[in-house]
Write a protein that holds these residues in place. Sequence first.
Motif, PDB file in Angstrom:
ATOM      1  N   LYS A 176       0.802  -1.224   0.000  1.00  0.00           N
ATOM      2  CA  LYS A 176       0.000   0.000   0.000  1.00  0.00           C
ATOM      3  C   LYS A 176       0.839   1.279   0.000  1.00  0.00           C
ATOM      4  N   PRO A 177       1.854   1.395   0.854  1.00  0.00           N
ATOM      5  CA  PRO A 177       2.656   2.637   0.857  1.00  0.00           C
ATOM      6  C   PRO A 177       3.267   2.940  -0.511  1.00  0.00           C
ATOM      7  N   ASP A 178       3.725   1.901  -1.236  1.00  0.00           N
ATOM      8  CA  ASP A 178       4.300   2.109  -2.562  1.00  0.00           C
ATOM      9  C   ASP A 178       3.249   2.648  -3.527  1.00  0.00           C
ATOM     10  N   GLY A 179       2.037   2.099  -3.440  1.00  0.00           N
ATOM     11  CA  GLY A 179       0.955   2.557  -4.310  1.00  0.00           C
ATOM     12  C   GLY A 179       0.546   3.986  -3.996  1.00  0.00           C
ATOM     13  N   ILE A 180       0.493   4.315  -2.714  1.00  0.00           N
ATOM     14  CA  ILE A 180       0.139   5.672  -2.290  1.00  0.00           C
ATOM     15  C   ILE A 180       1.184   6.668  -2.790  1.00  0.00           C
ATOM     16  N   ALA A 181       2.459   6.303  -2.634  1.00  0.00           N
ATOM     17  CA  ALA A 181       3.553   7.178  -3.063  1.00  0.00           C
ATOM     18  C   ALA A 181       3.478   7.430  -4.569  1.00  0.00           C
ATOM     19  N   TRP A 182       3.077   6.421  -5.332  1.00  0.00           N
ATOM     20  CA  TRP A 182       2.975   6.577  -6.787  1.00  0.00           C
ATOM     21  C   TRP A 182       1.887   7.580  -7.157  1.00  0.00           C
ATOM     22  N   ILE A 183       0.746   7.476  -6.499  1.00  0.00           N
ATOM     23  CA  ILE A 183      -0.350   8.405  -6.790  1.00  0.00           C
ATOM     24  C   ILE A 183       0.035   9.824  -6.387  1.00  0.00           C
ATOM     25  N   LEU A 184       0.674   9.980  -5.236  1.00  0.00           N
ATOM     26  CA  LEU A 184       1.090  11.311  -4.777  1.00  0.00           C
ATOM     27  C   LEU A 184       2.069  11.944  -5.766  1.00  0.00           C
ATOM     28  N   ARG A 185       2.933  11.124  -6.344  1.00  0.00           N
ATOM     29  CA  ARG A 185       3.939  11.650  -7.275  1.00  0.00           C
ATOM     30  C   ARG A 185       3.336  11.978  -8.634  1.00  0.00           C
ATOM     31  N   HIS A 186       2.513  11.094  -9.162  1.00  0.00           N
ATOM     32  CA  HIS A 186       2.018  11.257 -10.524  1.00  0.00           C
ATOM     33  C   HIS A 186       0.672  11.982 -10.624  1.00  0.00           C
ATOM     34  N   HIS A 187      -0.095  11.974  -9.550  1.00  0.00           N
ATOM     35  CA  HIS A 187      -1.409  12.617  -9.590  1.00  0.00           C
ATOM     36  C   HIS A 187      -1.650  13.429  -8.312  1.00  0.00           C
ATOM     37  N   PRO A 233      -0.234   1.361  -8.448  1.00  0.00           N
ATOM     38  CA  PRO A 233      -1.135   0.542  -7.628  1.00  0.00           C
ATOM     39  C   PRO A 233      -1.895  -0.509  -8.433  1.00  0.00           C
ATOM     40  N   VAL A 234      -2.054  -0.281  -9.744  1.00  0.00           N
ATOM     41  CA  VAL A 234      -2.709  -1.288 -10.585  1.00  0.00           C
ATOM     42  C   VAL A 234      -1.798  -2.494 -10.739  1.00  0.00           C
ATOM     43  N   THR A 235      -0.524  -2.232 -10.994  1.00  0.00           N
ATOM     44  CA  THR A 235       0.454  -3.313 -11.117  1.00  0.00           C
ATOM     45  C   THR A 235       0.576  -4.091  -9.810  1.00  0.00           C
ATOM     46  N   LEU A 236       0.451  -3.386  -8.701  1.00  0.00           N
ATOM     47  CA  LEU A 236       0.545  -4.036  -7.385  1.00  0.00           C
ATOM     48  C   LEU A 236      -0.713  -4.826  -7.038  1.00  0.00           C
ATOM     49  N   GLY A 237      -1.790  -4.636  -7.805  1.00  0.00           N
ATOM     50  CA  GLY A 237      -3.029  -5.354  -7.533  1.00  0.00           C
ATOM     51  C   GLY A 237      -3.870  -4.713  -6.447  1.00  0.00           C
ATOM     52  N   LEU A 238      -3.619  -3.427  -6.152  1.00  0.00           N
ATOM     53  CA  LEU A 238      -4.370  -2.728  -5.110  1.00  0.00           C
ATOM     54  C   LEU A 238      -5.668  -2.130  -5.646  1.00  0.00           C
ATOM     55  N   ASP A 265      -6.517  13.393  -0.566  1.00  0.00           N
ATOM     56  CA  ASP A 265      -6.173  12.321   0.368  1.00  0.00           C
ATOM     57  C   ASP A 265      -7.377  11.414   0.621  1.00  0.00           C
ATOM     58  N   GLY A 266      -8.563  12.028   0.704  1.00  0.00           N
ATOM     59  CA  GLY A 266      -9.765  11.224   0.951  1.00  0.00           C
ATOM     60  C   GLY A 266     -10.020  10.239  -0.173  1.00  0.00           C
ATOM     61  N   ALA A 267      -9.821  10.687  -1.420  1.00  0.00           N
ATOM     62  CA  ALA A 267     -10.039   9.812  -2.575  1.00  0.00           C
ATOM     63  C   ALA A 267      -8.999   8.694  -2.616  1.00  0.00           C
ATOM     64  N   ILE A 268      -7.755   9.024  -2.279  1.00  0.00           N
ATOM     65  CA  ILE A 268      -6.703   8.001  -2.245  1.00  0.00           C
ATOM     66  C   ILE A 268      -7.031   6.963  -1.173  1.00  0.00           C
ATOM     67  N   GLY A 269      -7.498   7.458  -0.021  1.00  0.00           N
ATOM     68  CA  GLY A 269      -7.831   6.557   1.076  1.00  0.00           C
ATOM     69  C   GLY A 269      -8.905   5.556   0.687  1.00  0.00           C
ATOM     70  N   LYS A 270      -9.928   6.026  -0.043  1.00  0.00           N
ATOM     71  CA  LYS A 270     -11.009   5.134  -0.466  1.00  0.00           C
ATOM     72  C   LYS A 270     -10.535   4.155  -1.535  1.00  0.00           C
ATOM     73  N   LEU A 271      -9.673   4.623  -2.433  1.00  0.00           N
ATOM     74  CA  LEU A 271      -9.198   3.774  -3.509  1.00  0.00           C
ATOM     75  C   LEU A 271      -8.271   2.665  -3.010  1.00  0.00           C
ATOM     76  N   ILE A 272      -7.323   3.034  -2.169  1.00  0.00           N
ATOM     77  CA  ILE A 272      -6.322   2.082  -1.687  1.00  0.00           C
ATOM     78  C   ILE A 272      -6.760   1.365  -0.410  1.00  0.00           C
TER      79      ILE A 272
END
Length: 231
Positions: free
Chosen positions: A107-118, A156-161, A123-130
């Motif tokens: 999860k932390p890796d997926g969160i970091a990816w979204i923060l960097r690229h989008h 996060p898609v590659t990670l299966g999250l 934060d609320g939307a990321i929390g619901k997604l991940i």
Amino acid sequence: MFLENIVAQPLMPHATASWLVEQTSLTFEQIADFCGLHILEVQAIADDTASTKLTGRDPVRAHELTMDEIEKGQANPDYRLKILKGPEQVRRTKGPRYTPVSKRQDKPDGIAWILRHHPEVSDGAIGKLIGTTRTTISAIRDRSHWNIANITPKDPVTLGLTTQRELDALVAKAAKAAGIEAPTDTRLEGDREALIEQLRAERDQASREAEGIEGGVETKPEATAETLFKH
């Protein structure tokens, strides 16, 4: 809420796609759309080059699809199949997303990816997604997370999250709210032709191996499609 509006998908998307490929004349795009897969995944299933042999799952018997709906799709390539909405369809509506224990460490890796690229995604939307908390997201953003030294941004898609469909919808919604143009996912554009060519090569190689076995000649297998993505 954003995630409440996500279209339901078959319980076993890959197995369902395998059945639809074998039993219907629906297009790969229609099958991919219904199962929530990328069209190249459906292509791989059709070419028998998926990583594992799949046993098809009949969505009609599973009460996820009707024959009438399939016939509509076969008659019109632009038609999008609609999944049956019934009590047997398990849907997540409220509360945090459930993530298998084996994937929670990602999860932390997926969160970091979204923060960097989008960065436009809240934060609320990321929390619901991940399926995480605002506290965790904030800690990763300001690099105060206890394991920040080992966190590497990963899709996060590659990670299966999450699924590509969910992520794309989330990004598009956030971009619209921020008044910016939603980015176009071009990650597979460069690999598409290479992958299709690789699939064809594997099919030809399988035929040559079969002929070699019949003729008593042993052949050396070539690299698989999985090798393509390791480089």
